[in-house]
Design an enzyme around this catalytic site. Structure first.
Site, PDB file in Angstrom:
ATOM      1  N   GLU A 178       0.822  -1.221   0.000  1.00 41.71           N
ATOM      2  CA  GLU A 178       0.000   0.000   0.000  1.00 41.71           C
ATOM      3  C   GLU A 178       0.854   1.270   0.000  1.00 41.71           C
ATOM      4  O   GLU A 178       1.284   1.744   1.051  1.00 41.71           O
ATOM      5  CB  GLU A 178      -0.936   0.016   1.225  1.00 41.71           C
ATOM      6  CG  GLU A 178      -1.784   1.283   1.275  1.00 41.71           C
ATOM      7  CD  GLU A 178      -2.771   1.334   2.441  1.00 41.71           C
ATOM      8  OE1 GLU A 178      -2.738   0.435   3.291  1.00 41.71           O
ATOM      9  OE2 GLU A 178      -3.567   2.270   2.483  1.00 41.71           O
ATOM     10  N   LYS A 220      -2.554  -2.006  -3.104  1.00 46.55           N
ATOM     11  CA  LYS A 220      -3.593  -1.148  -2.528  1.00 46.55           C
ATOM     12  C   LYS A 220      -3.199   0.310  -2.765  1.00 46.55           C
ATOM     13  O   LYS A 220      -2.488   0.919  -1.954  1.00 46.55           O
ATOM     14  CB  LYS A 220      -3.740  -1.454  -1.032  1.00 46.55           C
ATOM     15  CG  LYS A 220      -4.736  -0.546  -0.313  1.00 46.55           C
ATOM     16  CD  LYS A 220      -5.198  -1.155   0.999  1.00 46.55           C
ATOM     17  CE  LYS A 220      -6.043  -0.180   1.783  1.00 46.55           C
ATOM     18  NZ  LYS A 220      -6.754  -0.767   2.894  1.00 46.55           N
TER      19      LYS A 220
HETATM   20  P1  13P Z   1      -9.349   4.160   4.209  1.00 48.38           P
HETATM   21  O1  13P Z   1     -10.232   3.436   3.224  1.00 48.38           O
HETATM   22  O2  13P Z   1     -10.105   4.792   5.340  1.00 48.38           O
HETATM   23  O3  13P Z   1      -8.386   5.097   3.519  1.00 48.38           O
HETATM   24  O4  13P Z   1      -8.471   3.063   4.944  1.00 48.38           O
HETATM   25  C1  13P Z   1      -7.929   2.069   4.208  1.00 48.38           C
HETATM   26  C2  13P Z   1      -6.648   1.662   4.820  1.00 48.38           C
HETATM   27  O5  13P Z   1      -6.477   0.512   5.167  1.00 48.38           O
HETATM   28  C3  13P Z   1      -5.603   2.660   4.955  1.00 48.38           C
HETATM   29  O6  13P Z   1      -4.391   2.032   5.281  1.00 48.38           O
END
Ligand code: 13P
Length: 341
Positions: A178, A220
């Site tokens: 991510e 992500k």
């Molecule tokens: P949000 O969808 O609130 O951005 O959170 C997703 C997430 O796991 C951030 O690390």
């Protein structure tokens, strides 16, 4: 490393019409969410709230995986059933956030952060696997501002993501990679596009150097979106078109699935954008959701910590999960929201 096993989990996490519930708020983040609804953040309240979500049979129909926090992966429901078992019974894969948060980067541009948590990660992954985790999450944070992000910040965060992903795959855990480009500033969508492109190219280069097998991971990312303080907003179609374009430029087709973060978009925006991307179609990877706020805002504000609101909160969660499931298939329509309201 058993690539087939990793690939199977990555495919299950991005199965058609399903997405990931990010319920991995750290103790300080869940406290902020609870403060907003007037609930004290105790261990029991955090457990009750998460139990409410995982016991929502209707909502969990649309959930492929749940990202847990260290506390939650060890917790038991009120009746003594481990929360991990509730998730498995609902047909979803349990996962866990393993980073230790973004900290100020030494000698860097002011405001730049580096995600920590690599030391001892191999041992922690072994323990988490024993507790039932089959995937993990590590979030790198890239902020856009005057003179940033710098190459230094992008390189360091991408390198950490690759080291994390390699350690995960070594332990037969699917890494969610991510790299989040924040939507906090006043930058426009084109600037978000170019930073996202630079970040994703650097991340995939580092993953390649670290021998991470792309078939056994899930990306992500953020969507390509103007900063919250930017006056020039993109249309839903522009967000979809720019996001799909940057992903096509940067993300190899071998990656089975991409599950977006919501990043501060409204519930309905996050759904509409995902839907518009899937309506474009003909994409090499699955596109789905891995939302925290955009799945949980509705159930949290309905629940407010009161036992008598549990069923209504579960319905609110199920509605958002269903809307996002339809969006993951490119079958959502905005009037489906009004009917349910
Ligand atoms: P949000 O969808 O609130 O951005 O959170 C997703 C997430 O796991 C951030 O690390």
């Amino acid at each position: 490393m058993n690539l087939d096993a990793l690939n199977k989990v990555a495919l299950a996490m991005t199965a058609p019409g399903k997405g990931i519930l990010a319920a991995d708020e750290s103790t300080s983040t869940i406290k902020k969410r609870f403060d907003a609804i007037g609930v004290t953040s105790t261990e029991d309240n955090r457990r009750d709230y998460r139990e409410l979500l995982f016991r929502s049979a209707e909502g969990m129909r649309y959930i492929s995986g749940v990202i847990l926090y260290d506390e939650t992966i060890r917790q038991k429901a009120k009746d003594g059933t481990p929360l991990v078992e509730l998730i498995k019974k609902a047909g979803a894969v349990p996962g866990v956030k393993v980073d230790k948060g973004a900290k100020p980067m030494a000698l860097a541009h002011e405001g730049e952060v580096i995600t920590e948590g690599l030391d001892g990660l191999r041992e922690r992954l072994i323990e988490y696997r024993g507790l039932g985790a089959r995937f993990a999450k590590w979030r790198a944070v890239i902020d856009i501002g005057k003179g940033m992000p710098t190459r230094n910040c992008i390189n360091a965060n991408a390198h950490a993501l690759a080291r994390y992903a390699a350690l995960c795959q070594e332990q037969e855990i699917v890494p969610i990679v991510e790299p989040e480009v924040l939507m906090d500033g006043d930058h426009d969508a084109d600037r978000c596009f170019s930073v996202t492109e630079q970040v994703l190219k650097t991340v995939f280069n580092e993953l390649f150097e670290a021998h991470v097998m792309l078939e056994g991971m899930v990306l992500k990312p953020n969507m390509v979106i103007a900063g919250k303080k930017c006056a020039k907003k993109s249309t839903v179609e522009q967000v979809a078109e720019q996001t799909v374009t940057v992903l096509k430029i940067c993300v190899p087709a071998l990656v089975p699935g991409i599950a977006f973060l919501s990043g501060g978009q409204s519930d309905e925006e996050a759904t509409a954008h995902l839907d518009a991307m899937n309506k474009i179609g003909n994409l090499p990877w699955k596109l789905t959701f891995s939302y925290g706020r955009a799945l949980q805002h509705a159930p949290q504000t309905t629940w407010k910590g009161r036992p008598e609101n549990v069923a209504a909160a579960q319905r609110a969660f199920a509605h958002r999960a269903k809307m996002n499931s339809l969006a993951a298939l490119g079958q959502w329509k905005s009037d489906m929201e009004k009917k349910a309201a």
